[in-house]
Design an enzyme around this catalytic site. Structure first.
Site, mmCIF file in Angstrom:
data_model
loop_
_atom_site.group_PDB
_atom_site.id
_atom_site.type_symbol
_atom_site.label_atom_id
_atom_site.label_comp_id
_atom_site.label_asym_id
_atom_site.label_seq_id
_atom_site.Cartn_x
_atom_site.Cartn_y
_atom_site.Cartn_z
ATOM 1 N N ASP A 231 76.343 10.039 -57.695
ATOM 2 C CA ASP A 231 76.098 11.481 -57.910
ATOM 3 C C ASP A 231 75.863 12.300 -56.635
ATOM 4 O O ASP A 231 75.015 13.210 -56.617
ATOM 5 C CB ASP A 231 74.907 11.675 -58.863
ATOM 6 C CG ASP A 231 75.144 11.055 -60.228
ATOM 7 O OD1 ASP A 231 76.232 10.496 -60.454
ATOM 8 O OD2 ASP A 231 74.221 11.116 -61.060
ATOM 9 N N LYS B 124 79.985 10.449 -65.743
ATOM 10 C CA LYS B 124 78.951 9.957 -66.661
ATOM 11 C C LYS B 124 78.169 11.132 -67.241
ATOM 12 O O LYS B 124 77.812 12.061 -66.514
ATOM 13 C CB LYS B 124 78.022 8.977 -65.927
ATOM 14 C CG LYS B 124 77.246 9.561 -64.762
ATOM 15 C CD LYS B 124 76.546 8.436 -64.023
ATOM 16 C CE LYS B 124 75.580 8.892 -62.958
ATOM 17 N NZ LYS B 124 74.477 9.731 -63.386
ATOM 18 N N CYS C 98 68.781 8.929 -61.221
ATOM 19 C CA CYS C 98 70.060 8.270 -61.513
ATOM 20 C C CYS C 98 70.244 6.947 -60.775
ATOM 21 O O CYS C 98 70.901 6.040 -61.296
ATOM 22 C CB CYS C 98 71.210 9.231 -61.222
ATOM 23 S SG CYS C 98 71.240 10.593 -62.416
HETATM 24 N N1 TIU Z 1 71.802 12.253 -60.464
HETATM 25 C C1 TIU Z 1 70.536 12.487 -60.826
HETATM 26 O O1 TIU Z 1 69.613 11.878 -60.293
HETATM 27 N N2 TIU Z 1 70.306 13.461 -61.786
HETATM 28 C C2 TIU Z 1 69.160 14.201 -61.867
HETATM 29 O O2 TIU Z 1 69.039 15.041 -62.753
HETATM 30 N N3 TIU Z 1 68.195 13.978 -60.930
HETATM 31 C C3 TIU Z 1 67.028 14.655 -60.766
HETATM 32 O O3 TIU Z 1 66.215 14.231 -59.921
HETATM 33 N N4 TIU Z 1 66.794 15.760 -61.457
#
Ligand code: TIU
Length: 242
Positions: free
Chosen positions: A43, A148, A181
């Site tokens: 991500d 995802k 994530c």
């Molecule tokens: N990719 C991921 O970690 N999504 C989140 O929403 N992370 C947060 O820390 N908000």
């Protein structure tokens, strides 16, 4: 104690060892075999690392994540140089939001909800500028990109199928955020039998205390979810192992 139990990635005694190099990691050494390993970058999207995206809409200072970019770029270059499998993930939703649970949409009382129009297009929606991977780490041809809908990289995706088809048993994990994530994906991978090595300076959190504890949780109890090492150790292993 059996010698092989102290280096992750070794096959049982008597079997031919494919492992090419040992990485100094915590809680103990990790035997890396680049042919059975994948670099998984979680991500690293504009929505999390640039102003005006999903991360900022939740009230976070996105600049805290940007120090992960340079070491991740160096690790990505090293992985590409040895021909290791590289996989990128992106969190996001269909344009019609049919895969977005209402609970996720309203959670955190965001200034801009998922699907709303923001500075980089609709927040966390596939195909929008903010949903894409930052230019510094952009995928090249042949590197699978996993879209995802959740925090975990295995939930409602074909990641496990892709890894199994390539004979991958070890994951070198980077990305954001450490406690959300990255941790969710590592826990999912661990339950599916993968050995995960999390690269500490290539993972980032909006919260320094969660960065520290998110890494500690992985390596505690003898590596309950996996291993942790700095990018320098992984890069040295990749450069020395071929
Ligand atoms: N990719 C991921 O970690 N999504 C989140 O929403 N992370 C947060 O820390 N908000």
């Amino acid at each position: 104690m059996h010698l092989n139990s102290r280096v992750a990635g070794l096959k049982p005694k008597g079997e031919r060892q494919d492992m090419t190099t040992v990485i100094e990691a915590e809680p103990y050494s990790f035997g890396l075999d680049p042919k059975r390993a994948a670099l998984v970058i979680i991500d690293m999207q504009r929505d999390f690392l640039e102003p005006g995206g999903f991360g900022e809409s939740l009230g976070n200072d996105v600049s805290l994540l940007r120090k992960t970019i340079e070491p991740t770029k160096q690790l990505l270059d090293a992985a590409r140089a040895v021909g290791m499998t590289v996989i990128h993930t992106r969190e996001g939703h269909r344009a019609d939001l049919t895969d977005l649970p209402q609970a996720k949409k309203v959670r955190g009382n965001p200034t801009l909800a998922i699907g709303d129009m923001g500075a980089m297009g609709r927040i966390l929606v596939r195909g929008e500028a903010g949903h894409d991977i930052i230019p510094e780490l952009y995928p090249i041809a042949g590197e699978p990109v996993i879209d995802k809908p959740g925090k975990g990289a295995f939930y409602a995706t074909d990641l496990d199928t892709i890894l199994k088809n390539r004979g991958i048993a070890q994951l070198i994990v980077c990305g954001v955020t450490t406690e959300v994530c990255v941790n969710t994906s590592v826990r999912e991978a661990n339950d599916r039998g993968y050995d995960c090595l999390v690269v500490e300076d290539c993972c980032g959190s909006y919260f320094p205390e969660f960065q520290e504890m998110g890494l500690k949780m992985i390596k505690a109890q003898g590596g309950i979810f996996g291993w942790v090492a700095p990018s320098g150790a992984v890069i040295a292993a990749l450069e020395g192992g071929h």
